[in-house]
Design a protein around this motif. Structure first.
Motif, PDB file in Angstrom:
ATOM      1  N   SER A 128       0.444  -0.973   0.449  1.00 58.59           N
ATOM      2  CA  SER A 128      -0.003   0.003  -0.293  1.00 58.59           C
ATOM      3  C   SER A 128       1.077   1.283   0.158  1.00 58.59           C
ATOM      4  O   SER A 128       1.717   1.042   0.436  1.00 58.59           O
ATOM      5  CB  SER A 128      -0.735  -0.216   1.023  1.00 58.59           C
ATOM      6  OG  SER A 128      -1.539   1.210   1.425  1.00 58.59           O
ATOM      7  N   ASP A 188       0.706  -0.205   6.633  1.00 62.14           N
ATOM      8  CA  ASP A 188      -0.806  -0.810   6.433  1.00 62.14           C
ATOM      9  C   ASP A 188      -0.564  -2.363   5.208  1.00 62.14           C
ATOM     10  O   ASP A 188      -0.280  -2.051   4.430  1.00 62.14           O
ATOM     11  CB  ASP A 188      -1.594   0.132   5.327  1.00 62.14           C
ATOM     12  CG  ASP A 188      -2.818   0.055   4.520  1.00 62.14           C
ATOM     13  OD1 ASP A 188      -3.639  -1.125   5.365  1.00 62.14           O
ATOM     14  OD2 ASP A 188      -3.581  -0.178   3.916  1.00 62.14           O
ATOM     15  N   LYS A 205      -6.519   5.919   7.724  1.00 57.31           N
ATOM     16  CA  LYS A 205      -5.388   5.362   7.241  1.00 57.31           C
ATOM     17  C   LYS A 205      -5.037   6.328   7.573  1.00 57.31           C
ATOM     18  O   LYS A 205      -3.467   6.457   8.518  1.00 57.31           O
ATOM     19  CB  LYS A 205      -5.272   4.466   6.321  1.00 57.31           C
ATOM     20  CG  LYS A 205      -5.754   3.247   6.110  1.00 57.31           C
ATOM     21  CD  LYS A 205      -5.579   2.735   4.358  1.00 57.31           C
ATOM     22  CE  LYS A 205      -6.412   1.343   4.869  1.00 57.31           C
ATOM     23  NZ  LYS A 205      -5.682   0.549   3.394  1.00 57.31           N
TER      24      LYS A 205
END
Length: 732
Positions: free
Chosen positions: A51, A56, A220
């Protein structure tokens, strides 16, 4: 952000300078500032499939500005000091097998080692690793140049100085010299997003452009959102709700739409509604120049392949298993709580028994001097020992029973036959909001190359099968989707006004019949009106003759015979206002009967008005679940089955099944009477139902009694109009 040059051998470094840290967020004029995102950055290395957000997943390692080292879900404190504004962080990757620190990554701050060398995880060894950074509320300068911003205590080459044999230059995949723009075409709530997730997992070089992706990025990044990230009205166009102007006013989407066509990347434009509309597809494709991008539609409509079904069944099984485990844990906790309560009760009883025994022994001690027979003491001791043994045995039996019940909590989870036939994952959040769905689904089409696509790929079924499936899907939705833009017509208003006048006349007649004085005055007024009319028509010559007729009429009124109303066939009555003895057919109507009469006609008119106003031969009825919506739209009143003293709509329909019905096959509301049914027929139907209900009550059937609510207005009803049936009946 991730570099285009990766490292597979050697020892190299790159630097990151924190040039600016923004402490607050701008708010709209006159309003308080929104949430204050923390200044934060992650710096490290990642594979090409990782990612873009460091940390992540397990395909990257990184240090952050707070001194932590992160890999996957593991976050370890390795630096005592934080990295702040104006400082330079150097990331050193050592892949030199001859070095004592081989396969490690280190952090230096302003040329000084800030952490011990951290070993690369096994799943990253032997892979090409690319420098990467992830940052929030910061301005960074990433430096790959030959001259370090802050020299290290030892000689180390930078990424720009990497040998050809140690580095890999990554280029974005192109087809025919162009990058690719994919537009998925899928039906709402039928696996479109699940297909996309699988596609992106296999094709890491594609970037999703959608509001869903923006929410995912924000989540995120640690950006707070009002109500959390699980709260959203739909998946296609979820509300943002960050409290930040740059996010909530769609500025970010506008920037992305302008910048994305300028960057040489592969994109997936995920728009469920726009992807199904020809006009929406045209707008999406026009953003990307054909000279730089190949435009491809991927149609995921119809029955999915076996591998997709397997994923659906796997997800359904896992979800069902998690619910079963949670339920087992709950039962186990309840059992433990019950066991603890019983144990506490047993201890209290044991303490009480012990106290009583102590009292008993004290009494026995006092009487011991007077007792001469020792046999009695022996017997008492034996009885006490027997009681204790019995109590212990009972406690052991209870514990064994508890353990047996606890083992029964383990439930074997299996998919039902219905779940095995399911082709798509059932989500709590729909792909489209009801308004968008109902307003556009009839315009959904399969894409064509003439729209500007270079290629159209049918992922699940052939083009013909997809077209047939879509047509069938639209036909089914005509039953389940409500029409948001439907408006009452003049035809409906004229019919409704005619009904209201007739209803008012009948209620007035009923009131006059129950009041003798009003009844006599009404009859006199009627005779006087008839006499006046005849006088005008016949002149003075017929005055005497008319007076004789009036006198005869009065005599006839006095000599009216008694009629057994209960034996009359209500459907044979010619004049519902007069059965022959001056009594109207509705003389015995209670407020509940007037309410049912009104409801009978209103639902009759509603189902006919829907067909008349929509004027769609393929859609002549609406689903029962939409009754409250259309009732409120046409009559400007709320409809609630609880006002009628029942819990479901079918109970009400059972009372008026001679007028409307719910078709069991598809749940639509269908009429039983033609649209030109005379108004007095509704009175006859209501009287017939009243008589049948009265006969049942006379025979002791308590279920025949109507128990409507009599409160004037429900808390959830519109203030301007009472929606309670009895309130409407009395008011009318």
């Amino acid at each position: 952000a991730r570099a285009s040059v990766g490292l597979k051998a050697g020892r190299y470094m790159f630097e990151v300078l924190l040039t600016e840290c923004k402490g607050t967020s701008d708010g709209p004029p006159g309003k308080a500032a929104g949430p204050r995102p923390k200044c934060y950055a992650r710096m490290g290395f990642a594979t090409e499939d990782a990612s873009l957000l460091l940390g992540d997943g397990a395909l990257s390692v990184c240090f952050d500005t707070e001194g932590f080292f992160t890999h996957g879900k593991t976050r370890t404190k390795v630096c005592s000091n934080k990295v702040g504004q104006g400082q330079v962080a150097a990331l050193l990757l050592n892949l030199d097998p001859s070095s004592p620190n081989a396969n490690t990554v280190s952090l230096f701050v302003d040329g000084v080692r800030a952490s011990p060398p951290q070993a690369l995880p096994d799943d990253l060894k032997g892979k090409v690793l690319y420098p990467a950074v992830t940052y929030r509320n910061l301005t960074l300068q990433v430096h790959f140049g030959k001259s370090p911003l802050r020299p290290l205590p030892f000689k180390c080459l930078t990424v720009q100085e990497a040998f050809v044999t140690d580095g890999v230059v990554r280029k974005a995949a192109e087809k025919n010299g162009k990058h690719e723009v994919i537009v998925p075409i899928g039906l709402p709530d039928e696996g479109t997003f699940d297909w996309l997730d699988g596609f992106l997992a296999k094709h890491r070089d594609y970037v999703e452009l959608s509001d869903r992706a923006i929410l995912d990025w924000a989540n995120k990044s640690g950006l707070p959102r009002q109500g959390g990230y699980s709260k959203r009205s739909c998946n296609d166009k979820p509300e943002l709700g960050f409290g930040l102007p740059g996010m909530d006013d769609f500025s970010l989407q506008k920037v992305i739409s302008m910048v994305a066509p300028l960057l040489p990347r592969n994109y997936v434009i995920m728009e469920v509604k726009d992807g199904l509309l020809e006009s929406g597809r045209k707008e999406l494709l026009d953003r990307f120049p054909s000279s730089d991008f190949s435009k491809v539609a991927r149609v995921v409509i119809g029955e999915p392949p076996a591998d997709f079904k397997a994923l659906v069944h796997e997800h359904t099984f896992k979800e069902k298993q998690e619910r079963a485990v949670a339920e087992a844990r709950r039962k186990k906790a309840d059992l433990a709580k019950k066991k603890a309560a019983e144990e506490a009760k047993r201890k209290r009883e044991a303490a009480e028994k012990k106290r009583q025994e102590a009292v008993k022994k004290a009494k026995q001690a006092k009487a011991k001097a007077r007792e001469t027979k020792e046999g009695k003491e022996g017997e008492a001791e034996e009885e006490a020992a027997a009681d204790e043994a019995a109590e212990e045995e009972e406690k052991e039996e209870e514990d064994a029973k508890m353990e047996e019940e606890g083992t029964k909590e383990e439930v074997k989870v299996e998919l039902t036959a219905e779940e095995k036939q399911r082709h798509f994952i059932k989500r709590d959040i729909p792909d489209l909001v009801p308004k968008d769905m109902s307003g556009t689904y009839m315009k959904f089409t399969i894409p064509k190359k003439e729209e500007g696509f270079d290629n159209i790929l049918f992922e699940w079924q052939s083009a013909g099968e997809c077209q047939t499936y879509l047509e069938s899907w639209i036909s089914d939705r005509k039953v389940t989707q409500r029409v948001e833009d439907l408006q009452p017509s003049d035809w409906f208003r004229s019919k409704h006004n005619e009904w209201q006048k007739a209803l008012a006349s009948w209620k007035k007649n009923a009131a006059e019949h129950k009041d003798p004085s009003k009844k006599k005055a009404a009859e006199a007024a009627k005779r006087k009106a008839e006499a006046s009319k005849s006088k005008k028509e016949g002149g003075e010559e017929g005055d005497e003759e008319k007076e004789e007729e009036v006198a005869a009429e009065e005599a006839k009124e006095e000599a009216k015979i008694e009629i057994d109303v209960d034996d009359l066939d209500v459907f044979a009555v010619e004049d519902i206002n007069d059965l022959g003895n001056g009594e109207p057919l509705f003389a015995n109507f209670a407020p509940e009967d007037w309410a049912l009469l009104t409801l009978r006609f209103e639902l009759h008119l509603l189902v006919h008005s829907f067909r008349h106003d929509l004027a769609d031969p393929s859609r002549t009825a609406f689903h029962e679940s939409h009754l409250t919506y259309y009732y409120n739209k046409y009559y400007k009143r709320a409809f609630n089955v609880k006002y009628f003293g029942v819990s479901k709509l079918q109970d009400i329909i059972d009372w008026i099944q001679d007028t409307v019905e719910i078709v069991p096959k598809n749940g639509t509301m269908e009429w039983q009477l033609s649209e030109d049914t005379p108004l007095h027929n509704f009175v006859k139907l209501t009287e017939d139902h009243r008589r049948d209900r009265q006969r049942r009550m006379d025979m002791g059937d308590e279920t025949a009694e109507l128990k409507f609510q009599r409160s004037a207005q429900s808390a959830g009803a519109p203030r301007q109009t009472p929606s309670n049936p009895l309130a409407n009946a009395v008011k009318g």
